[in-house]
Design a protein around this motif. Structure first.
Motif, PDB file in Angstrom:
ATOM      1  N   THR A   1      45.194  -4.641 -55.340  1.00  0.00           N
ATOM      2  CA  THR A   1      45.420  -3.843 -56.548  1.00  0.00           C
ATOM      3  C   THR A   1      45.359  -4.726 -57.798  1.00  0.00           C
ATOM      4  O   THR A   1      45.280  -5.958 -57.695  1.00  0.00           O
ATOM      5  CB  THR A   1      46.786  -3.134 -56.476  1.00  0.00           C
ATOM      6  N   ARG A   2      45.427  -4.103 -58.955  1.00  0.00           N
ATOM      7  CA  ARG A   2      45.341  -4.827 -60.227  1.00  0.00           C
ATOM      8  C   ARG A   2      46.405  -5.914 -60.372  1.00  0.00           C
ATOM      9  O   ARG A   2      46.180  -6.932 -60.996  1.00  0.00           O
ATOM     10  CB  ARG A   2      45.458  -3.840 -61.384  1.00  0.00           C
ATOM     11  N   ASP A   3      47.580  -5.677 -59.785  1.00  0.00           N
ATOM     12  CA  ASP A   3      48.651  -6.673 -59.890  1.00  0.00           C
ATOM     13  C   ASP A   3      48.563  -7.758 -58.814  1.00  0.00           C
ATOM     14  O   ASP A   3      49.464  -8.582 -58.683  1.00  0.00           O
ATOM     15  CB  ASP A   3      50.027  -6.003 -59.875  1.00  0.00           C
ATOM     16  N   GLY A   4      47.471  -7.753 -58.043  1.00  0.00           N
ATOM     17  CA  GLY A   4      47.249  -8.800 -57.047  1.00  0.00           C
ATOM     18  C   GLY A   4      47.868  -8.532 -55.684  1.00  0.00           C
ATOM     19  O   GLY A   4      47.693  -9.312 -54.759  1.00  0.00           O
ATOM     20  N   LYS A   5      48.585  -7.433 -55.562  1.00  0.00           N
ATOM     21  CA  LYS A   5      49.224  -7.103 -54.280  1.00  0.00           C
ATOM     22  C   LYS A   5      48.246  -6.361 -53.378  1.00  0.00           C
ATOM     23  O   LYS A   5      47.289  -5.745 -53.854  1.00  0.00           O
ATOM     24  CB  LYS A   5      50.471  -6.254 -54.508  1.00  0.00           C
ATOM     25  N   MET A   6      48.528  -6.408 -52.095  1.00  0.00           N
ATOM     26  CA  MET A   6      47.730  -5.652 -51.131  1.00  0.00           C
ATOM     27  C   MET A   6      48.373  -4.291 -50.916  1.00  0.00           C
ATOM     28  O   MET A   6      49.588  -4.179 -50.827  1.00  0.00           O
ATOM     29  CB  MET A   6      47.604  -6.402 -49.809  1.00  0.00           C
ATOM     30  N   ASP A   7      47.553  -3.268 -50.865  1.00  0.00           N
ATOM     31  CA  ASP A   7      47.995  -1.896 -50.626  1.00  0.00           C
ATOM     32  C   ASP A   7      47.271  -1.406 -49.379  1.00  0.00           C
ATOM     33  O   ASP A   7      46.116  -1.779 -49.141  1.00  0.00           O
ATOM     34  CB  ASP A   7      47.636  -1.028 -51.835  1.00  0.00           C
ATOM     35  N   ASP A   8      47.941  -0.591 -48.573  1.00  0.00           N
ATOM     36  CA  ASP A   8      47.257  -0.057 -47.405  1.00  0.00           C
ATOM     37  C   ASP A   8      47.684   1.370 -47.129  1.00  0.00           C
ATOM     38  O   ASP A   8      48.707   1.839 -47.613  1.00  0.00           O
ATOM     39  CB  ASP A   8      47.452  -0.935 -46.172  1.00  0.00           C
ATOM     40  N   ALA A   9      46.829   2.055 -46.388  1.00  0.00           N
ATOM     41  CA  ALA A   9      47.090   3.421 -45.945  1.00  0.00           C
ATOM     42  C   ALA A   9      46.685   3.493 -44.481  1.00  0.00           C
ATOM     43  O   ALA A   9      45.632   2.969 -44.097  1.00  0.00           O
ATOM     44  CB  ALA A   9      46.284   4.408 -46.768  1.00  0.00           C
ATOM     45  N   ASN A  10      47.528   4.112 -43.673  1.00  0.00           N
ATOM     46  CA  ASN A  10      47.259   4.202 -42.242  1.00  0.00           C
ATOM     47  C   ASN A  10      47.052   5.644 -41.840  1.00  0.00           C
ATOM     48  O   ASN A  10      47.793   6.530 -42.272  1.00  0.00           O
ATOM     49  CB  ASN A  10      48.420   3.585 -41.454  1.00  0.00           C
ATOM     50  N   GLY A  11      46.042   5.854 -41.011  1.00  0.00           N
ATOM     51  CA  GLY A  11      45.718   7.198 -40.560  1.00  0.00           C
ATOM     52  C   GLY A  11      45.174   7.186 -39.150  1.00  0.00           C
ATOM     53  O   GLY A  11      45.226   6.174 -38.436  1.00  0.00           O
ATOM     54  N   VAL A  12      44.634   8.319 -38.777  1.00  0.00           N
ATOM     55  CA  VAL A  12      44.074   8.510 -37.441  1.00  0.00           C
ATOM     56  C   VAL A  12      42.759   9.268 -37.578  1.00  0.00           C
ATOM     57  O   VAL A  12      42.648  10.189 -38.395  1.00  0.00           O
ATOM     58  CB  VAL A  12      45.045   9.321 -36.552  1.00  0.00           C
ATOM     59  N   ALA A  13      41.782   8.881 -36.774  1.00  0.00           N
ATOM     60  CA  ALA A  13      40.511   9.601 -36.723  1.00  0.00           C
ATOM     61  C   ALA A  13      40.325  10.163 -35.323  1.00  0.00           C
ATOM     62  O   ALA A  13      40.825   9.603 -34.344  1.00  0.00           O
ATOM     63  CB  ALA A  13      39.357   8.674 -37.073  1.00  0.00           C
ATOM     64  N   ARG A  14      39.605  11.281 -35.264  1.00  0.00           N
ATOM     65  CA  ARG A  14      39.295  11.884 -33.972  1.00  0.00           C
ATOM     66  C   ARG A  14      37.837  12.348 -33.979  1.00  0.00           C
ATOM     67  O   ARG A  14      37.272  12.646 -35.045  1.00  0.00           O
ATOM     68  CB  ARG A  14      40.231  13.051 -33.675  1.00  0.00           C
ATOM     69  N   THR A  15      37.258  12.389 -32.809  1.00  0.00           N
ATOM     70  CA  THR A  15      35.894  12.875 -32.680  1.00  0.00           C
ATOM     71  C   THR A  15      35.906  14.407 -32.734  1.00  0.00           C
ATOM     72  O   THR A  15      36.943  15.041 -32.561  1.00  0.00           O
ATOM     73  CB  THR A  15      35.262  12.406 -31.356  1.00  0.00           C
ATOM     74  N   THR A  16      34.746  14.971 -32.997  1.00  0.00           N
ATOM     75  CA  THR A  16      34.571  16.419 -32.990  1.00  0.00           C
ATOM     76  C   THR A  16      33.418  16.742 -32.053  1.00  0.00           C
ATOM     77  O   THR A  16      32.724  15.847 -31.586  1.00  0.00           O
ATOM     78  CB  THR A  16      34.254  16.967 -34.399  1.00  0.00           C
ATOM     79  N   ASP A  17      33.188  17.999 -31.820  1.00  0.00           N
ATOM     80  CA  ASP A  17      32.055  18.368 -30.975  1.00  0.00           C
ATOM     81  C   ASP A  17      30.812  18.712 -31.796  1.00  0.00           C
ATOM     82  O   ASP A  17      29.821  19.187 -31.265  1.00  0.00           O
ATOM     83  CB  ASP A  17      32.431  19.529 -30.043  1.00  0.00           C
ATOM     84  N   LYS A  18      30.835  18.438 -33.108  1.00  0.00           N
ATOM     85  CA  LYS A  18      29.697  18.740 -33.981  1.00  0.00           C
ATOM     86  C   LYS A  18      28.532  17.781 -33.745  1.00  0.00           C
ATOM     87  O   LYS A  18      27.391  18.202 -33.623  1.00  0.00           O
ATOM     88  CB  LYS A  18      30.120  18.687 -35.444  1.00  0.00           C
ATOM     89  N   ALA A  19      28.812  16.484 -33.745  1.00  0.00           N
ATOM     90  CA  ALA A  19      27.804  15.440 -33.525  1.00  0.00           C
ATOM     91  C   ALA A  19      28.561  14.150 -33.275  1.00  0.00           C
ATOM     92  O   ALA A  19      29.737  14.025 -33.629  1.00  0.00           O
ATOM     93  CB  ALA A  19      26.891  15.289 -34.745  1.00  0.00           C
ATOM     94  N   ALA A  20      27.892  13.186 -32.682  1.00  0.00           N
ATOM     95  CA  ALA A  20      28.556  11.916 -32.371  1.00  0.00           C
ATOM     96  C   ALA A  20      29.123  11.251 -33.624  1.00  0.00           C
ATOM     97  O   ALA A  20      30.196  10.663 -33.589  1.00  0.00           O
ATOM     98  CB  ALA A  20      27.590  10.973 -31.660  1.00  0.00           C
ATOM     99  N   GLY A  21      28.419  11.346 -34.745  1.00  0.00           N
ATOM    100  CA  GLY A  21      28.855  10.714 -35.983  1.00  0.00           C
ATOM    101  C   GLY A  21      29.773  11.568 -36.838  1.00  0.00           C
ATOM    102  O   GLY A  21      30.138  11.170 -37.942  1.00  0.00           O
ATOM    103  N   ALA A  22      30.164  12.742 -36.338  1.00  0.00           N
ATOM    104  CA  ALA A  22      31.057  13.634 -37.086  1.00  0.00           C
ATOM    105  C   ALA A  22      32.480  13.430 -36.611  1.00  0.00           C
ATOM    106  O   ALA A  22      32.856  13.872 -35.535  1.00  0.00           O
ATOM    107  CB  ALA A  22      30.634  15.092 -36.907  1.00  0.00           C
ATOM    108  N   LEU A  23      33.255  12.730 -37.411  1.00  0.00           N
ATOM    109  CA  LEU A  23      34.659  12.491 -37.102  1.00  0.00           C
ATOM    110  C   LEU A  23      35.513  13.246 -38.114  1.00  0.00           C
ATOM    111  O   LEU A  23      35.019  13.716 -39.144  1.00  0.00           O
ATOM    112  CB  LEU A  23      34.969  10.994 -37.168  1.00  0.00           C
ATOM    113  N   GLU A  24      36.800  13.321 -37.819  1.00  0.00           N
ATOM    114  CA  GLU A  24      37.780  13.847 -38.759  1.00  0.00           C
ATOM    115  C   GLU A  24      38.887  12.814 -38.869  1.00  0.00           C
ATOM    116  O   GLU A  24      39.231  12.169 -37.879  1.00  0.00           O
ATOM    117  CB  GLU A  24      38.355  15.174 -38.267  1.00  0.00           C
ATOM    118  N   VAL A  25      39.425  12.664 -40.073  1.00  0.00           N
ATOM    119  CA  VAL A  25      40.469  11.678 -40.303  1.00  0.00           C
ATOM    120  C   VAL A  25      41.638  12.338 -41.036  1.00  0.00           C
ATOM    121  O   VAL A  25      41.448  13.261 -41.816  1.00  0.00           O
ATOM    122  CB  VAL A  25      39.911  10.460 -41.091  1.00  0.00           C
ATOM    123  N   ARG A  26      42.838  11.854 -40.735  1.00  0.00           N
ATOM    124  CA  ARG A  26      44.022  12.327 -41.456  1.00  0.00           C
ATOM    125  C   ARG A  26      44.900  11.137 -41.796  1.00  0.00           C
ATOM    126  O   ARG A  26      45.028  10.189 -41.026  1.00  0.00           O
ATOM    127  CB  ARG A  26      44.807  13.364 -40.660  1.00  0.00           C
TER     128      ARG A  26
END
Length: 181
Positions: free
Chosen positions: A80-105
């Motif tokens: 970030t601008r103040d030099g600190k590290m920021d992070d966000a943690n989530g989960v992704a899952r596959t879908t049945d649309k296509a191999a490259g179609a994932l969903e993330v939350r």
């Protein structure tokens, strides 16, 4: 013989319009994605502006790790601008649309039953050796150019940027996150 300028225009359109249309790419996820090869750390090279990345200035990474239930742990981090590290943690899952179609939350796990907490995460392009990837969304609101290395060759970036434009993404709004070689 009467000169008809519209005939010349019609001939030009008949010749050039198919060429222009042939240069467009469908905005769809890749049909084949080896998720095991996709796992690991990626460096963001560029992204479309979005509110949840507004604090990031550089050193932007996404790290994907396999989970026992078949889903993928997602850790996005940046400096970030103040030099600190920021992070966000989530989960992704596959879908049945296509191999490259994932969903993330990124919402808490207890909210995962709500369909609106899952966002489309489409791998649009991926290097055969999994050295770079382009990720987007059906709405074209999201776009990331990712690399295994912290920098990318300018020619490679320009080729990926061009392909994103052919898919209808507003590439003029891309924010550079890392230097190009």
């Amino acid at each position: 013989m009467q000169h008809r300028p519209w005939i010349g225009l019609a001939v030009l359109l008949a010749v050039f319009v198919p060429v222009v249309q042939a240069q467009q790419l469908a905005n769809e996820p890749v049909k084949q994605l080896d998720l095991k090869r996709y796992l690991g750390q990626w460096h963001e090279i560029a992204h479309l502006p979005m509110f949840f990345q507004r604090q990031c200035v550089d050193n932007i990474t996404a790290t994907y790790t396999s989970l026992p239930d078949g889903k993928v742990s997602v850790r996005n981090a940046c400096r970030t601008r103040d030099g600190k590290m920021d992070d966000a943690n989530g989960v992704a899952r596959t879908t049945d649309k296509a191999a490259g179609a994932l969903e993330v939350r990124f919402a808490p796990a207890w909210m995962s039953w709500l369909p609106w907490v899952w966002a489309d995460y489409w791998v649009l392009d991926v290097d055969p050796d999994y050295r770079w990837a382009v990720v987007g969304s059906p709405s074209r609101d999201y776009l990331w150019v990712l690399s295994r290395d912290a920098q990318m060759q300018r020619a490679q970036f320009e080729a990926l940027r061009h392909r994103a434009a052919q898919r209808g993404y507003p590439i003029e709004k891309l924010v550079m996150s890392a230097p190009l070689n």
